[in-house]
Structures are given as C-alpha cells and as structure tokens.
Design a protein around this motif. Structure first.
Motif, PDB file in Angstrom:
ATOM      1  N   VAL A 121      11.119 -23.694  -0.821  1.00 23.18           N
ATOM      2  CA  VAL A 121      11.082 -22.650   0.205  1.00 23.18           C
ATOM      3  C   VAL A 121       9.840 -21.783   0.027  1.00 23.18           C
ATOM      4  N   ASP A 122       9.565 -21.378  -1.218  1.00 25.94           N
ATOM      5  CA  ASP A 122       8.349 -20.595  -1.486  1.00 25.94           C
ATOM      6  C   ASP A 122       7.107 -21.375  -1.106  1.00 25.94           C
ATOM      7  N   TYR A 123       7.093 -22.643  -1.443  1.00 24.95           N
ATOM      8  CA  TYR A 123       5.942 -23.509  -1.150  1.00 24.95           C
ATOM      9  C   TYR A 123       5.740 -23.628   0.361  1.00 24.95           C
ATOM     10  N   MET A 124       6.824 -23.841   1.097  1.00 22.10           N
ATOM     11  CA  MET A 124       6.737 -23.989   2.547  1.00 22.10           C
ATOM     12  C   MET A 124       6.355 -22.675   3.238  1.00 22.10           C
ATOM     13  N   ASN A 125       6.737 -21.553   2.641  1.00 19.16           N
ATOM     14  CA  ASN A 125       6.405 -20.254   3.218  1.00 19.16           C
ATOM     15  C   ASN A 125       4.997 -19.787   2.850  1.00 19.16           C
ATOM     16  N   GLY A 126       4.280 -20.588   2.085  1.00 20.10           N
ATOM     17  CA  GLY A 126       2.894 -20.272   1.753  1.00 20.10           C
ATOM     18  C   GLY A 126       2.719 -19.312   0.596  1.00 20.10           C
ATOM     19  N   ALA A 127       3.694 -19.215  -0.284  1.00 24.89           N
ATOM     20  CA  ALA A 127       3.605 -18.287  -1.408  1.00 24.89           C
ATOM     21  C   ALA A 127       2.440 -18.619  -2.338  1.00 24.89           C
ATOM     22  N   TYR A 128       2.016 -19.860  -2.359  1.00 17.44           N
ATOM     23  CA  TYR A 128       0.972 -20.276  -3.284  1.00 17.44           C
ATOM     24  C   TYR A 128      -0.401 -20.392  -2.620  1.00 17.44           C
ATOM     25  N   GLU A 129      -0.492 -20.060  -1.343  1.00 17.06           N
ATOM     26  CA  GLU A 129      -1.760 -20.218  -0.623  1.00 17.06           C
ATOM     27  C   GLU A 129      -2.879 -19.364  -1.187  1.00 17.06           C
ATOM     28  N   ILE A 130      -2.554 -18.182  -1.674  1.00 17.76           N
ATOM     29  CA  ILE A 130      -3.592 -17.285  -2.174  1.00 17.76           C
ATOM     30  C   ILE A 130      -4.309 -17.872  -3.392  1.00 17.76           C
ATOM     31  N   THR A 131      -3.584 -18.602  -4.224  1.00 18.52           N
ATOM     32  CA  THR A 131      -4.208 -19.201  -5.405  1.00 18.52           C
ATOM     33  C   THR A 131      -4.856 -20.544  -5.083  1.00 18.52           C
ATOM     34  N   ALA A 132      -4.524 -21.122  -3.935  1.00 19.07           N
ATOM     35  CA  ALA A 132      -5.099 -22.405  -3.542  1.00 19.07           C
ATOM     36  C   ALA A 132      -6.269 -22.247  -2.575  1.00 19.07           C
ATOM     37  N   GLU A 152      -3.631 -26.466  -6.050  1.00 24.73           N
ATOM     38  CA  GLU A 152      -2.928 -27.029  -4.896  1.00 24.73           C
ATOM     39  C   GLU A 152      -2.466 -28.456  -5.188  1.00 24.73           C
ATOM     40  N   LEU A 153      -3.327 -29.242  -5.833  1.00 23.33           N
ATOM     41  CA  LEU A 153      -2.951 -30.608  -6.212  1.00 23.33           C
ATOM     42  C   LEU A 153      -1.797 -30.587  -7.209  1.00 23.33           C
ATOM     43  N   LEU A 154      -1.870 -29.701  -8.186  1.00 25.36           N
ATOM     44  CA  LEU A 154      -0.793 -29.585  -9.172  1.00 25.36           C
ATOM     45  C   LEU A 154       0.525 -29.226  -8.505  1.00 25.36           C
ATOM     46  N   LEU A 155       0.498 -28.265  -7.594  1.00 26.58           N
ATOM     47  CA  LEU A 155       1.727 -27.866  -6.897  1.00 26.58           C
ATOM     48  C   LEU A 155       2.286 -29.005  -6.061  1.00 26.58           C
ATOM     49  N   ASN A 156       1.412 -29.749  -5.405  1.00 25.20           N
ATOM     50  CA  ASN A 156       1.876 -30.899  -4.622  1.00 25.20           C
ATOM     51  C   ASN A 156       2.531 -31.941  -5.520  1.00 25.20           C
ATOM     52  N   VAL A 157       1.916 -32.207  -6.666  1.00 24.28           N
ATOM     53  CA  VAL A 157       2.488 -33.186  -7.600  1.00 24.28           C
ATOM     54  C   VAL A 157       3.815 -32.684  -8.145  1.00 24.28           C
ATOM     55  N   GLU A 158       3.893 -31.400  -8.480  1.00 26.29           N
ATOM     56  CA  GLU A 158       5.156 -30.840  -8.963  1.00 26.29           C
ATOM     57  C   GLU A 158       6.257 -30.943  -7.915  1.00 26.29           C
ATOM     58  N   ASN A 201     -11.512 -19.102  -1.044  1.00 21.58           N
ATOM     59  CA  ASN A 201     -12.103 -17.798  -0.728  1.00 21.58           C
ATOM     60  C   ASN A 201     -11.355 -16.628  -1.370  1.00 21.58           C
ATOM     61  N   SER A 202     -10.244 -16.911  -2.014  1.00 22.71           N
ATOM     62  CA  SER A 202      -9.429 -15.872  -2.622  1.00 22.71           C
ATOM     63  C   SER A 202      -9.945 -15.514  -4.015  1.00 22.71           C
ATOM     64  N   LYS A 203      -9.731 -14.256  -4.412  1.00 22.46           N
ATOM     65  CA  LYS A 203     -10.094 -13.834  -5.774  1.00 22.46           C
ATOM     66  C   LYS A 203      -9.170 -14.473  -6.803  1.00 22.46           C
ATOM     67  N   SER A 204      -7.976 -14.866  -6.381  1.00 20.46           N
ATOM     68  CA  SER A 204      -6.987 -15.479  -7.277  1.00 20.46           C
ATOM     69  C   SER A 204      -7.061 -16.996  -7.269  1.00 20.46           C
ATOM     70  N   PHE A 205      -8.123 -17.556  -6.715  1.00 19.39           N
ATOM     71  CA  PHE A 205      -8.252 -19.007  -6.588  1.00 19.39           C
ATOM     72  C   PHE A 205      -8.245 -19.696  -7.956  1.00 19.39           C
ATOM     73  N   VAL A 206      -7.478 -20.769  -8.054  1.00 21.04           N
ATOM     74  CA  VAL A 206      -7.441 -21.609  -9.246  1.00 21.04           C
ATOM     75  C   VAL A 206      -7.762 -23.027  -8.793  1.00 21.04           C
ATOM     76  N   PRO A 207      -8.879 -23.588  -9.280  1.00 20.77           N
ATOM     77  CA  PRO A 207      -9.233 -24.954  -8.866  1.00 20.77           C
ATOM     78  C   PRO A 207      -8.129 -25.949  -9.217  1.00 20.77           C
ATOM     79  N   HIS A 208      -7.876 -26.851  -8.341  1.00 17.62           N
ATOM     80  CA  HIS A 208      -6.917 -27.952  -8.513  1.00 17.62           C
ATOM     81  C   HIS A 208      -5.451 -27.504  -8.546  1.00 17.62           C
TER      82      HIS A 208
END
Length: 135
Positions: A17-28, A40-46, A31-38
C-alpha cells in the motif's frame, strides 16, 4: 503452515500500500535531496520477492492439504530461499545506504530464526519416513 501466509500478508500488504501510494518516490527521484541510487530497483525486487513468497506459501497450503508429492520439495525451497533472501536484502540495503543501520537486531533475529527453522525442517523433510509415506 496455516499461519505463515497470514504473517506474510500482514507484513506485505502495508508495504505494498505504501509502495502504491508513492511513499518511496522521494528517495527514488534523482532530483530529490533524499535520492538513493538503485533504491527503486531494490524496492521493486523486494516487492516481487515478498509477493513470490506469499504466493508460494499459499501454494504450499494447497500442496500440504492435498498431500501432493511436491510438498516437501516446495517446502524445502521456501525454507532455503527465505534466509538467503533476508541476508541478501540486508547486505544490499547496507551497501546502498551505508549510513542506515540495515542490519539491526530485529533483522539478525529474523535471519537466525529462518536459519534455525531451515536447519530443523529441511532434514526432517528429507529423512522422515512419515513425510515419505504421506507425500
């Protein structure tokens, strides 16, 4: 056997539900200050791995109650896959975000619990005459 899919669903559905609601978009978002490379791929695999484990545990219920001959093999696969996934996930999170405590006490306990579970049940599935006679 019966409770395992329930526990997986209780853990997985809120994450989904969090994933579908975009809770992780800021880190993925690059352009975000909280960006973490890869990340988004990790979250998709999880998400895929958790969905896979939930589906396999539901299939395992069917195989168990139908006394299907594949039950021991699928059970062993899930017993081995679970701790390996937990270890790989914690290691990858640690590599992606070294400042984050990815391998905390709860994670270590989950890994140890999964390993002990596998060390008990895999030999039982392979050696037990009752398992051989039932499945």
């Amino acid at each position: 056997m019966i409770v395992s899919p329930l526990f997986l669903a209780v853990e997985y559905v809120p994450m989904l539900v969090d994933y579908m609601n975009g809770a992780y978009e800021i880190t993925a978002n690059p352009n975000s200050k909280s960006f973490v490379p890869h990340l988004e791929l990790l979250l998709n695999v999880e998400m895929l791995a958790n969905a896979f484990m939930l589906l396999v545990s539901l299939a395992l219920l069917y195989l168990f109650f139908s006394k299907h001959r594949w039950f021991p093999r699928v059970f062993i696969f899930l017993c081995v896959f679970s701790p390996l996934f937990l270890i790989a996930d914690a290691w990858i999170v640690h590599k992606l975000m070294p400042d984050l405590v990815a391998i905390d006490e709860a994670t270590v306990l989950d890994i140890i619990r999964a390993i002990i579970y596998a060390l008990i049940w895999v030999p039982y599935m392979l050696i037990s005459k009752r398992v051989k006679n039932t499945f």
